[in-house]
Design a protein around this motif. Sequence first.
Motif, PDB file in Angstrom:
ATOM      1  N   HIS A  73     -20.753 -41.179  40.362  1.00  0.00           N
ATOM      2  CA  HIS A  73     -22.159 -41.361  40.700  1.00  0.00           C
ATOM      3  C   HIS A  73     -22.744 -40.073  41.272  1.00  0.00           C
ATOM      4  N   CYS A  74     -24.005 -39.796  40.924  1.00  0.00           N
ATOM      5  CA  CYS A  74     -24.715 -38.660  41.510  1.00  0.00           C
ATOM      6  C   CYS A  74     -24.739 -38.855  43.028  1.00  0.00           C
ATOM      7  N   ALA A  75     -24.419 -37.796  43.748  1.00  0.00           N
ATOM      8  CA  ALA A  75     -24.325 -37.889  45.207  1.00  0.00           C
ATOM      9  C   ALA A  75     -25.679 -38.187  45.848  1.00  0.00           C
ATOM     10  N   LYS A  76     -26.754 -37.983  45.117  1.00  0.00           N
ATOM     11  CA  LYS A  76     -28.073 -38.166  45.705  1.00  0.00           C
ATOM     12  C   LYS A  76     -28.784 -39.436  45.214  1.00  0.00           C
ATOM     13  N   CYS A  77     -28.824 -39.647  43.900  1.00  0.00           N
ATOM     14  CA  CYS A  77     -29.600 -40.785  43.376  1.00  0.00           C
ATOM     15  C   CYS A  77     -28.718 -41.921  42.869  1.00  0.00           C
ATOM     16  N   ARG A  78     -27.428 -41.723  42.840  1.00  0.00           N
ATOM     17  CA  ARG A  78     -26.463 -42.731  42.424  1.00  0.00           C
ATOM     18  C   ARG A  78     -26.382 -43.006  40.921  1.00  0.00           C
ATOM     19  N   THR A  79     -27.120 -42.284  40.090  1.00  0.00           N
ATOM     20  CA  THR A  79     -26.986 -42.542  38.659  1.00  0.00           C
ATOM     21  C   THR A  79     -25.616 -42.043  38.212  1.00  0.00           C
ATOM     22  N   PHE A  80     -25.232 -42.358  36.995  1.00  0.00           N
ATOM     23  CA  PHE A  80     -23.950 -41.882  36.492  1.00  0.00           C
ATOM     24  C   PHE A  80     -24.038 -40.423  36.066  1.00  0.00           C
ATOM     25  N   LEU A 140     -24.320 -33.533  41.248  1.00  0.00           N
ATOM     26  CA  LEU A 140     -25.692 -34.020  41.176  1.00  0.00           C
ATOM     27  C   LEU A 140     -26.102 -34.172  39.721  1.00  0.00           C
ATOM     28  N   CYS A 141     -26.932 -35.167  39.419  1.00  0.00           N
ATOM     29  CA  CYS A 141     -27.442 -35.322  38.052  1.00  0.00           C
ATOM     30  C   CYS A 141     -28.480 -34.224  37.795  1.00  0.00           C
ATOM     31  N   ASP A 142     -28.901 -34.085  36.531  1.00  0.00           N
ATOM     32  CA  ASP A 142     -29.848 -33.032  36.162  1.00  0.00           C
ATOM     33  C   ASP A 142     -31.132 -33.086  36.979  1.00  0.00           C
ATOM     34  N   ILE A 143     -31.640 -34.289  37.200  1.00  0.00           N
ATOM     35  CA  ILE A 143     -32.920 -34.408  37.908  1.00  0.00           C
ATOM     36  C   ILE A 143     -32.758 -34.045  39.385  1.00  0.00           C
ATOM     37  N   CYS A 144     -31.716 -34.558  40.026  1.00  0.00           N
ATOM     38  CA  CYS A 144     -31.488 -34.224  41.443  1.00  0.00           C
ATOM     39  C   CYS A 144     -31.172 -32.743  41.617  1.00  0.00           C
ATOM     40  N   ALA A 145     -30.573 -32.142  40.588  1.00  0.00           N
ATOM     41  CA  ALA A 145     -30.218 -30.722  40.675  1.00  0.00           C
ATOM     42  C   ALA A 145     -31.431 -29.825  40.445  1.00  0.00           C
TER      43      ALA A 145
HETATM   44 ZN   LIG Z   1     -29.229 -37.782  40.805  1.00  0.00          ZN
END
Ligand SMILES: [Zn+2]
Lengths: 199, 199
Positions: B56-63, B68-73
């Motif tokens: 899970h993304c450490a910030k938004c929890r998506t897979f 971090l996912c692309d958006i959180c990054a």
């Molecule tokens: Zn994220």
Amino acid sequence: MKFSPLISELIAGLKCLPGVGQKSAQRMAFHLLERNREGALSLSQSLFNAMEHVKHCAKCRTFTESQLCDICADPIRGEHATMCVVESPQDMLAIEQTAEFKGRYFVLMGHLSPIDGIGPADIGMPELANELKKGAVEEVILATNPTVEGEATAHYIAELCKEHNVIASRIAHGVPFGGELEYIDGNTLTHAFAGRKAL
Amino acid sequence: MKFSPLISELIAGLKCLPGVGQKSAQRMAFHLLERNREGALSLSQSLFNAMEHVKHCAKCRTFTESQLCDICADPIRGEHATMCVVESPQDMLAIEQTAEFKGRYFVLMGHLSPIDGIGPADIGMPELANELKKGAVEEVILATNPTVEGEATAHYIAELCKEHNVIASRIAHGVPFGGELEYIDGNTLTHAFAGRKAL
Ligand SMILES: [Zn+2]
Ligand SMILES: [Zn+2]
């Protein structure tokens, strides 16, 4: 926005399954990630094992990881005088589930289809001729699908049987024209076997 | 009669896919064995990679397989003042495909469902509270599904927002009650975003 590379690859991979499009593949990928990682890892292993080790039975051509399938390896059934010819391993299973037929099989793994470039050699005709030549087979029951290609294939094999003085019969009433053997109930299949006619 | 062990295991493995029963699993197994062993091996690898590495993304929890996912990054989107809360990564993708929303996300990976034992901690409420505490989020758009559970979850989060003096809004008209966000067309979703109301 796309999913992360590994998720995108998983979705693309699932789309190689028949009948699975983009939305279904996504649903499957997330279902596995969220709820069944163990099942997915086990599927990964099963796919690998099957693709690496499953070959064709040396005698009847069905799929098996052994040299001979269970039926061909059976001393009675494997040398039985009655041979049933089917298009696919699924058809073989459908017939086995009626528990009426006790002979051996020959699995074409397809049917003649000149338009797709599928000729006699592609459906094991040299191997079948070889088996008939041995003289142990007395009757060949043609249980190909009742489709145009299945009928053409049955007639081709009936000619081959004639050359080797082997009786050829065709499963008959009960099988609806245009249907697929795999989806027909056991009772109908049993009747079709009983009502077979010499070709 | 059964199929050989490796084929039976493959069929059993395919049945762990949602919506796949015995007949479909058989059809898939033989399709792969007959026509697409390379695709099956590649799927085997993709399944393994995804199950082993996607977290899970450490910030938004998506897979994602990254921290971090692309958006959180993304330096702009990841710290955006507007946060959209969705139930699943698929919902996030549906919203991204409208290209209307430019903020950050928070993915619940489910919804509150006391009957199934799914409480606030299971849908990341401590993490969300933590994020709101930082003060960078000014508005939370609640884009949970318009189902009973989705509405209850939205109200729970609206209360949480109130505690942290963050505006909470709910996507509104256009989304049919009882529908699933993932399957709604982009145009409807766009209208739902534009017509959101403060809770
Ligand atoms: Zn994220
Ligand atoms: Zn065999």
